[in-house]
Motif scaffolding. Structure first.
Motif, PDB file in Angstrom:
ATOM      1  N   THR A 246      85.853   0.896  87.716  1.00 17.00           N
ATOM      2  CA  THR A 246      86.631  -0.206  87.163  1.00 17.00           C
ATOM      3  C   THR A 246      87.833  -0.427  88.064  1.00 17.00           C
ATOM      4  O   THR A 246      88.296   0.498  88.726  1.00 17.00           O
ATOM      5  CB  THR A 246      87.034   0.076  85.699  1.00 17.00           C
ATOM      6  N   THR A 293      80.105  -2.587  78.649  1.00 21.89           N
ATOM      7  CA  THR A 293      79.520  -3.152  77.432  1.00 21.89           C
ATOM      8  C   THR A 293      77.997  -2.998  77.450  1.00 21.89           C
ATOM      9  O   THR A 293      77.378  -2.681  76.430  1.00 21.89           O
ATOM     10  CB  THR A 293      79.918  -4.631  77.267  1.00 21.89           C
ATOM     11  N   THR A 367      82.528 -10.582  69.881  1.00 21.75           N
ATOM     12  CA  THR A 367      83.145 -10.993  71.137  1.00 21.75           C
ATOM     13  C   THR A 367      83.858  -9.809  71.769  1.00 21.75           C
ATOM     14  O   THR A 367      84.334  -8.909  71.082  1.00 21.75           O
ATOM     15  CB  THR A 367      84.078 -12.227  70.948  1.00 21.75           C
ATOM     16  N   THR A 394      86.064  -7.328  69.288  1.00 20.99           N
ATOM     17  CA  THR A 394      86.077  -5.892  69.581  1.00 20.99           C
ATOM     18  C   THR A 394      86.920  -5.592  70.810  1.00 20.99           C
ATOM     19  O   THR A 394      86.596  -5.987  71.915  1.00 20.99           O
ATOM     20  CB  THR A 394      84.638  -5.398  69.840  1.00 20.99           C
ATOM     21  N   TRP A 395      88.012  -4.869  70.597  1.00 19.82           N
ATOM     22  CA  TRP A 395      88.823  -4.452  71.749  1.00 19.82           C
ATOM     23  C   TRP A 395      88.436  -3.058  72.180  1.00 19.82           C
ATOM     24  O   TRP A 395      88.389  -2.130  71.366  1.00 19.82           O
ATOM     25  CB  TRP A 395      90.327  -4.468  71.431  1.00 19.82           C
ATOM     26  N   ARG A 498      96.604  -8.053  79.656  1.00 18.95           N
ATOM     27  CA  ARG A 498      97.037  -6.950  80.514  1.00 18.95           C
ATOM     28  C   ARG A 498      98.529  -7.054  80.807  1.00 18.95           C
ATOM     29  O   ARG A 498      99.062  -8.146  80.988  1.00 18.95           O
ATOM     30  CB  ARG A 498      96.284  -6.984  81.855  1.00 18.95           C
TER      31      ARG A 498
END
Ligand code: WTA
Length: 630
Positions: A246, A293, A367, A394-395, A498
């Motif tokens: 990432t 995901t 989402t 969904t975080w 962010r």
């Protein structure tokens, strides 16, 4: 096991508060273990050492596949849908998937892959990608999936960082009307990856490619002679399961490491509860397996739960903007999980494409990946869900392994643009700049987590210090997410975006440093700075402020050359949307670029730029504004 009522939901929260370890231990008991764990949890956030279920022995694929063979061997495990609407779907049952995974496990073993070895997967969204992921896990090899939109350089960097010994790819990949030459890109990458011993190539597009003798092998040749019997490697709870890269605020991408037992337990727990999956439901997550995901909610979560998971090779707009809805109608999809950027892009194409299809099979919408704006939320709720389907916002993050903050579909309250509440078992909090927890409602601050959860990342591959510095040093004793968050009068969480130099563009995380160093490769560029600006479809667009040795005479040409460099060094997802050629960047006396100011200018602000007194040369700002208006 699944929470089915609000009362149970409250009970679970209480259960966790009373005894967190017992809470997770109960979740762990439903899996197959070769040996019970010795200790539930051992943790220290100062050294970022976290162990869950130490001493336990298991294999995640026995929990995804073998344990379902008794009850659901002929049930579909994965329904695969091709890019081309005229190509047949593939329905693979649990029994068949088990057999394919075992066969490919033997292929890997024959190629010398052992427990702990790293295997890189650079593949399109084909069934074989899921098979390869699971085969790695079965033999205890650590999979590192690299999104097939990344460039050769990004691929080789990731292979080298993890010293992968095998690369699995395909001749090419279909996406809409494009064919991506994955083997050609892999060949380029493999010129610079000394650790790669073999490359296994799936035939998908029938593209003409080169096969290097004694290094490259066809998937179908290898599978032809492979045995269907492949005992699973017995893993320790804390053995590494996968690495997923990432983007970071600075420097090279981070190889986020997830381990076996904790990840497994949380992937299943969060999947079942957030989406309220019922036996027989068709569940479709539109993400790519190149991102977290896809790992947690196309492969592991659903298969652990014995669900039917849909995997789609194509893009939402091919052959037209009705493709998602055509698939929903035709396959009677019940649960649909996508990203705000896709919702906005399809909304922009008009409701005509939606209304052509019968979407009445849908029960739950989800989402993920970036903040969803109110307009897109309302459109999703009304036009797609017919005002009947709860939306789960969904975080979570690559680093969290699973969904952390979300309502549970139909159980607790949803609110437009709010992820709402942490799942039972998750201790999220909002802190001020000094790290003090802000307990009251109606406040804004930084989102942190103050207690470990099973699927949290354990380290950054090969660089534990960077792991501590990035996540555990800003607010000692807490995991810092890098996101800003608002808590409303009722205590519901809304992620505001962010707060570091990671940019989320179309739901993809991009590191500004990576893009800037690609731009700086251009011979005429002295220095550059990247920021995001509000973009109606992508959420954020990429805005580049560039200082050149000589002002480019042909701007369009210069822009194109720069974007070509970005495509080469990072990938097409990181292309710049807006260029501004300037004479100087706003820097502090210590030489740090003040991105706060650039962000405002990129967003069209020309006046309220905040405090500029610490700038080395405040006049730079005026000249940038002048250029931006021109
Ligand atoms: C953002 C994706 C608002 C956030 C699973 C996070 C979100 C980053 C949401 C992680 C959401 C993810 N609302 N923002 N529901 N979900 N994000 O690692 O900024 O690709 O830090 O994981 O996406 O992105 P990643």
């Amino acid at each position: 096991m699944r929470i089915k009522t609000l009362e149970e939901y409250k009970n679970q929260k209480k259960k966790f508060d009373d005894n967190p370890e017992k809470f997770w231990e109960e979740k762990a008991e439903s899996f197959i273990w070769h040996k019970q764990w010795d200790e539930v949890l051992n943790w220290d956030f100062n050294t970022a050492k976290v162990n869950w279920f130490s001493g336990g022995k298991l294999n995640i694929t026995e929990n995804c596949l073998d344990r379902h063979l008794k009850e659901r061997s002929n049930q579909i495990a994965i329904k695969w849908i091709a890019n081309d609407p005229n190509e047949d779907n593939i329905n693979i049952t649990y029994k068949e998937l088990h057999a394919q995974v075992c066969k490919f496990s033997n292929v890997l073993r024959k190629r010398g892959v052992k427990k702990g070895d790293r295997v890189c997967l650079y593949m399109p969204m084909v069934l074989e990608l899921s098979i390869a992921v699971l085969a790695c896990a079965r033999i205890g090899a650590i999979h590192s999936v690299v999104f097939a939109g990344f460039s050769a350089k990004s691929l080789s960097n990731r292979i080298n960082d993890a010293e992968c010994t095998v690369l699995i790819t395909s001749d090419g990949g279909f996406r809409g009307n494009k064919v991506t030459p994955l083997k050609d890109i892999s060949d380029l990458a493999m010129q610079k990856t000394p650790s790669i011993e073999s490359c296994i190539v799936l035939k998908r597009t029938d593209s003409e490619i080169e096969m290097k003798k004694d290094r490259d092998f066809w998937w179908h040749d290898e599978m032809m002679t492979a045995d269907e019997n492949a005992p699973a490697e017995i893993m320790d709870s804390e053995d590494e399961l996968f690495i997923l890269y990432t983007s970071g605020s600075t420097g090279k991408p981070k190889g986020i490491v997830h381990t076996t037992a904790g990840y497994m337990i949380y992937a299943q727990y969060s999947f079942q509860n957030v989406f309220q999956y019922n036996e027989g439901d068709l569940y479709w997550c539109t993400a790519d397996i190149g991102w977290i995901t896809g790992h947690s909610y196309i492969i592991y979560g659903p298969l652990l739960s014995g669900a039917i998971t849909v995997m789609f090779e194509g893009v939402p707009t091919y052959p037209d903007a009705g493709r998602f809805w055509e698939i929903v109608e035709k396959n009677k999809i019940n649960i649909f999980y996508t990203a705000p950027t896709a919702i906005r892009a399809l909304e922009a194409k008009g409701t005509g494409f939606v209304r052509k299809y019968d979407l009445s099979s849908l029960k739950v919408l989800g989402t993920v990946g970036e903040p969803i704006n109110e307009d897109a939320w309302n459109w999703y709720f009304k036009e797609i869900g017919g005002e009947r389907c709860p939306i789960v916002d969904t975080w979570w993050q690559t680093e969290t392994g699973g969904i952390m903050i979300s309502n549970l579909a139909g159980i607790n309250k949803a609110k437009a643009t709010f992820a709402t509440l942490p799942l039972p078992g998750i201790q999220a909090c909002i802190v001020d700049d000094a790290g003090n927890e802000l307990k009251e409602n109606n406040i804004e601050g930084k989102l942190s987590i103050k207690y470990p959860w099973p699927s949290m990342a354990r380290t950054i591959y090969g660089d534990h210090k960077r792991y501590i510095d990035t996540y555990f040093s800003a607010y000692p004793g807490k995991y810092f997410s890098g996101d800003g968050c608002y808590k409303d009068e009722e205590g519901l969480f809304r992620i505001t975006g962010r707060v570091d130099d990671v940019l989320i563009v179309s739901g993809h995380n991009l590191g500004t440093a990576e893009i800037e160093s690609a731009i700086d490769e251009h011979q005429n560029v002295c220095e550059s700075a990247i920021v995001g600006y509000p973009h109606s479809i992508k959420g954020n667009g990429v805005y580049a402020f560039i200082i050149c040795h000589e002002k480019p005479s042909n701007l369009q040409e210069s822009n194109k050359e720069i974007n070509d460099l970005i495509v080469k060094h990072v990938g097409p997802i990181a292309k710049v949307d807006k260029f501004l050629y300037i004479d100087g960047l706003p820097k502090t006396r210590s030489g740090k670029i003040m991105r706060r100011i650039l962000r405002k200018i990129a967003g069209g602000e020309t006046t309220n730029l905040g405090d500029t007194s610490t700038l080395l040369d405040p006049t730079v700002v005026e000249s940038i504004i002048k250029e931006s208006i021109n």
